[in-house]
Design a protein around this motif. Structure first.
Motif, PDB file in Angstrom:
ATOM      1  N   UNK A 238       0.835  -1.212   0.000  1.00 54.48           N
ATOM      2  CA  UNK A 238       0.000   0.000   0.000  1.00 54.48           C
ATOM      3  C   UNK A 238       0.865   1.255   0.000  1.00 54.48           C
ATOM      4  N   UNK A 239       1.949   1.209   0.780  1.00 51.28           N
ATOM      5  CA  UNK A 239       2.857   2.352   0.871  1.00 51.28           C
ATOM      6  C   UNK A 239       3.480   2.649  -0.493  1.00 51.28           C
ATOM      7  N   UNK A 240       3.889   1.589  -1.189  1.00 49.27           N
ATOM      8  CA  UNK A 240       4.499   1.754  -2.505  1.00 49.27           C
ATOM      9  C   UNK A 240       3.493   2.267  -3.534  1.00 49.27           C
ATOM     10  N   UNK A 241       2.265   1.780  -3.449  1.00 52.70           N
ATOM     11  CA  UNK A 241       1.219   2.232  -4.366  1.00 52.70           C
ATOM     12  C   UNK A 241       0.984   3.731  -4.204  1.00 52.70           C
ATOM     13  N   UNK A 242       0.915   4.181  -2.951  1.00 49.11           N
ATOM     14  CA  UNK A 242       0.714   5.608  -2.687  1.00 49.11           C
ATOM     15  C   UNK A 242       1.898   6.429  -3.205  1.00 49.11           C
ATOM     16  N   UNK A 243       3.113   5.921  -2.998  1.00 49.94           N
ATOM     17  CA  UNK A 243       4.303   6.641  -3.462  1.00 49.94           C
ATOM     18  C   UNK A 243       4.334   6.702  -4.985  1.00 49.94           C
ATOM     19  N   UNK A 244       3.982   5.591  -5.646  1.00 52.14           N
ATOM     20  CA  UNK A 244       3.965   5.598  -7.111  1.00 52.14           C
ATOM     21  C   UNK A 244       2.983   6.636  -7.631  1.00 52.14           C
ATOM     22  N   UNK A 247       4.162  10.013  -7.801  1.00 49.67           N
ATOM     23  CA  UNK A 247       5.216  10.223  -8.787  1.00 49.67           C
ATOM     24  C   UNK A 247       4.765   9.904 -10.210  1.00 49.67           C
ATOM     25  N   UNK A 248       3.486   9.574 -10.360  1.00 49.61           N
ATOM     26  CA  UNK A 248       3.000   9.043 -11.648  1.00 49.61           C
ATOM     27  C   UNK A 248       3.345   9.940 -12.836  1.00 49.61           C
ATOM     28  N   UNK A 249       3.237  11.246 -12.695  1.00 49.99           N
ATOM     29  CA  UNK A 249       3.431  12.133 -13.850  1.00 49.99           C
ATOM     30  C   UNK A 249       4.870  12.113 -14.379  1.00 49.99           C
ATOM     31  N   UNK A 250       5.807  11.571 -13.586  1.00 52.36           N
ATOM     32  CA  UNK A 250       7.195  11.469 -14.025  1.00 52.36           C
ATOM     33  C   UNK A 250       7.565  10.051 -14.487  1.00 52.36           C
ATOM     34  N   UNK A 251       6.595   9.157 -14.443  1.00 47.71           N
ATOM     35  CA  UNK A 251       6.860   7.771 -14.835  1.00 47.71           C
ATOM     36  C   UNK A 251       6.862   7.634 -16.351  1.00 47.71           C
ATOM     37  N   UNK A 252       7.706   6.753 -16.864  1.00 46.85           N
ATOM     38  CA  UNK A 252       7.718   6.459 -18.293  1.00 46.85           C
ATOM     39  C   UNK A 252       6.564   5.511 -18.618  1.00 46.85           C
ATOM     40  N   UNK A 253       6.304   5.357 -19.907  1.00 44.73           N
ATOM     41  CA  UNK A 253       5.261   4.430 -20.353  1.00 44.73           C
ATOM     42  C   UNK A 253       5.585   3.019 -19.872  1.00 44.73           C
TER      43      UNK A 253
END
Length: 283
Positions: A238-244, A247-253
């Motif tokens: 859950x912690x990782x999901x929230x962190x992702x 940061x989603x807008x900086x993630x690559x495809x």
């Protein structure tokens, strides 16, 4: 706890309960279970000493390890629990308890080896507690200690990253110093090191986010998410999901695709488990 109840308990079963509480990061349960373990082995030790003093046959208790191990573990787990709750003063008190277990009688060679192992653990854990409680000038000395004790590098770097986040430190040079060892972290298979590696990835992701290394932070978050799933730790997941998501807008495809794949795999596992349960219910 009553003596009759303590005598009915088996230390090795309590140890398994303790490990389970640690795995779920239920620190209150860890402290409670560690205290029961301590009372149990203290009762065994006192009974042995009484029979020895009275020149009676020593009662046999089936143990997988020397009795001193269980004393040390009970203190170690309490210290770990307090450290994870930020109660560094209390953690330090327990470290002092397992730093010197040589007071026990009839240790023999195997018992003395256990005493030395806990003495070493006390040294490394005291570094961690002191640094996390704000004694950051110890970091340089701690790094030298880690260079001499390579097996401590993974938990040690995790401590340093937590301190960096708490006290706004730049630890880039330290990470560079251990670059060769860091490259090996992903090959670890045992449960304890997988847990440490998850924590390392998660805290490094937070550290990189703080210093605007955002795409690297995303990659580490996905890695931590994989490790959380692998170890079955829902809290970490859950912690990782929230962190992702932060940061989603900086993630690559590609990173978003990997993230979705992990989520779909979890969903598939849930559906499989549910179908299995329903089949058993309907049998």
């Amino acid at each position: 706890m009553r003596t009759s109840i303590l005598k009915s308990l088996k230390p090795d079963i309590i140890v398994e309960m303790l490990k389970m509480a640690v795995a779920f990061e239920n620190w209150k349960k860890v402290i409670e279970t560690a205290d029961i373990l301590y009372q149990c082995v203290q009762s065994i030790y006192e009974e042995r000493q009484y029979h020895k003093a009275m020149k009676l046959p020593i009662p046999h208790v089936q143990l997988e390890r020397p009795l001193v191990y269980y004393f040390g573990l009970s203190h170690l787990m309490c210290g770990m629990a307090h450290q994870n709750q930020g109660a560094y003063g209390q953690a330090r008190e327990y470290i002092y308890k397992y730093a010197e277990l040589g007071w026990m009688e009839d240790l023999e060679e195997e018992g003395m080896q256990v005493v030395e192992e806990f003495r070493f653990l006390a040294k490394t854990n005291l570094y961690a507690v002191d640094i996390l409680s704000g004694n950051i000038e110890l970091i340089e000395e701690y790094v030298a200690f880690l260079q001499d004790n390579l097996e401590e590098i993974l938990p040690g770097l995790n401590t340093i990253l937590q301190a960096a986040l708490m006290y706004h430190l730049d630890v880039g040079d330290i990470l560079h110093t251990f670059a060769e060892q860091i490259n090996e972290f992903g090959s670890y298979e045992d449960i304890e090191n997988v847990s440490y590696y998850y924590s390392y990835c998660y805290h490094l992701a937070l550290y990189y986010r703080k210093y605007d290394r955002l795409q690297e932070a995303v990659g580490l978050t996905v890695e931590a998410m994989n490790l959380a799933d692998r170890s079955g730790n829902d809290g970490h997941f859950k912690r990782c999901t929230a962190l992702f998501e932060s940061l989603r807008e900086w993630a690559t495809v590609e990173q978003i695709g990997e993230y979705r794949q992990i989520l779909m795999q979890c969903l598939d596992e849930y559906e499989t488990d549910r179908d299995s349960i329903m089949k058993k219910v309907n049998q």
